[in-house]
Design an enzyme around this catalytic site. Structure first.
Site, PDB file in Angstrom:
ATOM      1  N   ALA A   1     -20.004 -55.016  96.460  1.00 14.91           N
ATOM      2  CA  ALA A   1     -20.023 -56.474  96.276  1.00 14.91           C
ATOM      3  C   ALA A   1     -21.417 -57.045  96.547  1.00 14.91           C
ATOM      4  O   ALA A   1     -22.132 -56.513  97.401  1.00 14.91           O
ATOM      5  CB  ALA A   1     -19.023 -57.105  97.234  1.00 14.91           C
ATOM      6  N   PRO A   2     -21.842 -58.079  95.822  1.00 11.41           N
ATOM      7  CA  PRO A   2     -21.082 -58.863  94.829  1.00 11.41           C
ATOM      8  C   PRO A   2     -21.104 -58.288  93.420  1.00 11.41           C
ATOM      9  O   PRO A   2     -20.696 -58.975  92.483  1.00 11.41           O
ATOM     10  CB  PRO A   2     -21.780 -60.223  94.871  1.00 11.41           C
ATOM     11  N   GLY A   3     -21.551 -57.068  93.238  1.00 17.85           N
ATOM     12  CA  GLY A   3     -21.268 -56.393  91.977  1.00 17.85           C
ATOM     13  C   GLY A   3     -22.412 -56.257  90.995  1.00 17.85           C
ATOM     14  O   GLY A   3     -22.193 -55.817  89.868  1.00 17.85           O
TER      15      GLY A   3
ATOM     16  N   LYS B   1     -24.815 -54.095  90.798  1.00 21.45           N
ATOM     17  CA  LYS B   1     -25.088 -52.726  90.316  1.00 21.45           C
ATOM     18  C   LYS B   1     -23.866 -52.151  89.617  1.00 21.45           C
ATOM     19  O   LYS B   1     -24.012 -51.389  88.657  1.00 21.45           O
ATOM     20  CB  LYS B   1     -25.597 -51.854  91.461  1.00 21.45           C
TER      21      LYS B   1
ATOM     22  N   CYS C   1     -20.546 -49.497  98.094  1.00 25.11           N
ATOM     23  CA  CYS C   1     -20.798 -50.770  98.789  1.00 25.11           C
ATOM     24  C   CYS C   1     -21.135 -51.763  97.677  1.00 25.11           C
ATOM     25  O   CYS C   1     -22.290 -52.064  97.438  1.00 25.11           O
ATOM     26  CB  CYS C   1     -21.961 -50.622  99.761  1.00 25.11           C
TER      27      CYS C   1
ATOM     28  N   ASP D   1     -15.671 -52.493  98.436  1.00 31.87           N
ATOM     29  CA  ASP D   1     -16.413 -53.190  99.487  1.00 31.87           C
ATOM     30  C   ASP D   1     -15.452 -53.509 100.619  1.00 31.87           C
ATOM     31  O   ASP D   1     -14.269 -53.779 100.391  1.00 31.87           O
ATOM     32  CB  ASP D   1     -17.074 -54.466  98.958  1.00 31.87           C
TER      33      ASP D   1
ATOM     34  N   ASP E   1     -12.473 -50.332 103.834  1.00 33.85           N
ATOM     35  CA  ASP E   1     -13.605 -49.628 104.455  1.00 33.85           C
ATOM     36  C   ASP E   1     -13.732 -48.273 103.762  1.00 33.85           C
ATOM     37  O   ASP E   1     -12.849 -47.414 103.899  1.00 33.85           O
ATOM     38  CB  ASP E   1     -13.319 -49.463 105.960  1.00 33.85           C
TER      39      ASP E   1
ATOM     40  N   CYS F   1     -32.380 -52.151 100.794  1.00 33.86           N
ATOM     41  CA  CYS F   1     -33.440 -53.122 100.508  1.00 33.86           C
ATOM     42  C   CYS F   1     -34.216 -53.343 101.818  1.00 33.86           C
ATOM     43  O   CYS F   1     -34.390 -54.467 102.271  1.00 33.86           O
ATOM     44  CB  CYS F   1     -32.892 -54.421  99.917  1.00 33.86           C
TER      45      CYS F   1
ATOM     46  N   ASP G   1     -25.201 -48.333  98.124  1.00 35.54           N
ATOM     47  CA  ASP G   1     -26.183 -49.423  98.236  1.00 35.54           C
ATOM     48  C   ASP G   1     -25.926 -50.010  99.628  1.00 35.54           C
ATOM     49  O   ASP G   1     -25.185 -50.965  99.787  1.00 35.54           O
ATOM     50  CB  ASP G   1     -25.928 -50.436  97.117  1.00 35.54           C
TER      51      ASP G   1
END
Ligand code: SAM
Length: 452
Positions: free
Chosen positions: A272-274, A276, A270, A294, A320, A392, A339
């Site tokens: 985006a936006p990149g 990690k 997962c 993503d 997906d 998060c 993530d």
């Protein structure tokens, strides 16, 4: 050049730039609170139609985000000050009142300037009749703020959180809930991740100081710096050349915990936006391959831009990731990072719109997505390999409960301890809490596939 409406002409040539700032802030706050938009979308909506100078744009954001953050408190204050209900067709005036009370309660703008600018904004909104109402209510509050604030009584007003979020946090964190709610209402620090492949951390600190940007070393991550007073990213030295990125301290804990080794094949599921993906490539340039996926193709474009700016390479796919047959070549991964999409309940201080735009049903739906990500991607982990699950969020449903249920289904999985990470230790992983070490609230779980 942008087409100038009558109001932009007034704003740029005449006196009430300050009134225009209040009006645009009220509109942005309404787009979030009544319209369900994200604050980013709301700002790009209102700010694209008005050519305000940089300092005024920053003030629009501060006023709107502050009003979004403290809405429940401001609303109860207004309930105590207004003699009659503001009609639905005059919600714009109601939002100007909220912006006005926010300035008086939380900002250091002199009261007379805050009141005058907000009153003038009624004129710009085409509702001059509201000037005396707004003037009266705000002056009344300026005079009696201590007495009115003393009377605030609902938990929502006192905590500035919707009931469902407050109740979940209180139940999940009986020792820490007060600290979490307070941290959620704070302004977040601006944290940087230095690209150590390009420049040393103290050297970069020197560049910041030369540019007049105060910063200190982040004691919790080897890559981190904390900027004392947030600045626009464009003003960071070497930003476009990829010397540094903006990333919270807690998010910077993820990649070191993966212990990436040369030659490993890695999936960022997962991505985006990149942030990690980039951190992985910065910290271990000798990986054999990184596939960054993503589901959202616009966000994959941002992922590509992130990697381009940092001069890094990964295979980026917009698909997906749970539709494994559509993209997987059958080669197992040494390391998978999920993530996961989540409620964001650990990053409310950065995104106060979450308080308005998330509902309990969203959390249930997100839990389903998280389970499906875990179940689809676990079979792709090599024997002896690892999968890190991150959110998060501070809601156990998305974190400990999710991993506990996964462990019940998978005897071949082991939860590995993460002693190098900050945060609360639990059987399923680690949890940083908002405000503790001035970090965002993240959950980390490292699942090891038992070797055959
Ligand atoms: C928390 S964000 C990822 C942040 C990213 N890892 C970073 O550090 O910049 C979660 C991401 O998961 C993506 N996502 C949600 N469901 C997905 C799926 N089924 N397949 C791939 N990506 C998905 C969302 O589009 C979103 O970009």
């Amino acid at each position: 050049m942008m087409f100038m409406t009558k109001s932009t002409l007034i704003e740029t040539h005449g006196q009430p730039v300050s009134a225009q700032v209040r009006l645009q802030a009220a509109r942005a706050a309404a787009l979030v609170i009544d319209g369900g938009r994200s604050s980013d979308t709301a700002f790009s909506g209102v700010l694209s139609t008005h050519s305000l100078p940089g300092r005024d744009r920053a003030l629009v954001k501060e006023l709107a985000l502050g009003t979004v953050r403290w809405f429940w408190t401001l609303e109860e204050i207004l309930q105590r000050l207004l003699k009659t209900r503001i009609r639905n067709k005059d919600r714009d005036i109601y939002f100007l009142l909220l912006i006005g009370v926010y300035q008086l309660k939380f900002m250091r703008i002199p009261a007379h300037a805050a009141v005058d600018a907000t009153v003038q904004a009624c004129e710009l909104a085409g509702k001059p009749w509201a000037k005396s109402l707004v003037n009266g209510v705000l002056r009344n509050y300026a005079r009696r703020s201590a007495e009115v604030d003393e009377q605030l009584s609902s938990d929502a007003a006192l905590s500035a959180h919707p009931d469902w979020i407050r109740v979940r946090i209180t139940a999940a964190w009986p020792q820490a809930w007060k600290q979490i709610l307070e941290a959620n209402n704070d302004h977040p620090p601006m944290c940087l991740r230095v690209n150590l492949g390009r420049i040393g951390r103290t050297d970069y600190l020197g560049h910041l100081q030369k540019a007049g940007i105060g910063a200190v070393l982040d004691p919790h991550v080897a890559t981190g710096l904390i900027v004392k007073k947030p600045v626009a990213v464009e003003s960071l030295p070497g930003f476009s050349e990829g010397w540094a990125s903006v990333q919270d301290t807690a998010a910077q804990l993820v990649v070191p915990a993966l212990s990436l080794q040369p030659g490993e094949r890695v999936l960022d599921a997962c991505a985006a936006p990149g942030s990690k993906t980039a951190h992985m490539l910065e910290s271990q340039p000798a990986l054999s391959e990184v596939i960054a996926i993503d589901i959202d193709s616009e966000r994959v474009e941002r992922l590509r831009q992130t990697l381009d700016r940092l001069q890094l390479r990964a295979r980026c796919l917009a698909v997906d990731v749970t539709q494994v047959d559509a993209w997987w070549d059958g080669e197992p991964f040494d390391c998978v990072l999920i993530d996961a999409p989540c409620s964001g309940s650990g990053v409310i201080r950065r995104h106060p719109d979450i308080k308005h735009n998330r509902q309990p049903a969203d959390v249930d739906a997100l839990c389903q997505v998280q389970e499906s990500l875990l179940e689809s991607l676990w079979p792709l982990v090599a024997s002896g390999g690892r999968l890190m699950y991150v959110t998060c969020s501070v809601f156990p449903e998305e974190n400990q409960h999710q991993i506990r249920a996964f462990m019940d289904r998978h005897a071949e999985a082991i939860v590995e301890p993460l002693p190098m990470l900050k945060g609360v230790d639990c059987a399923e992983g680690r949890q940083t809490l908002p405000g503790v070490h001035d970090m965002d609230g993240f959950f980390f779980s490292m699942l090891r596939h038992r070797a055959h």
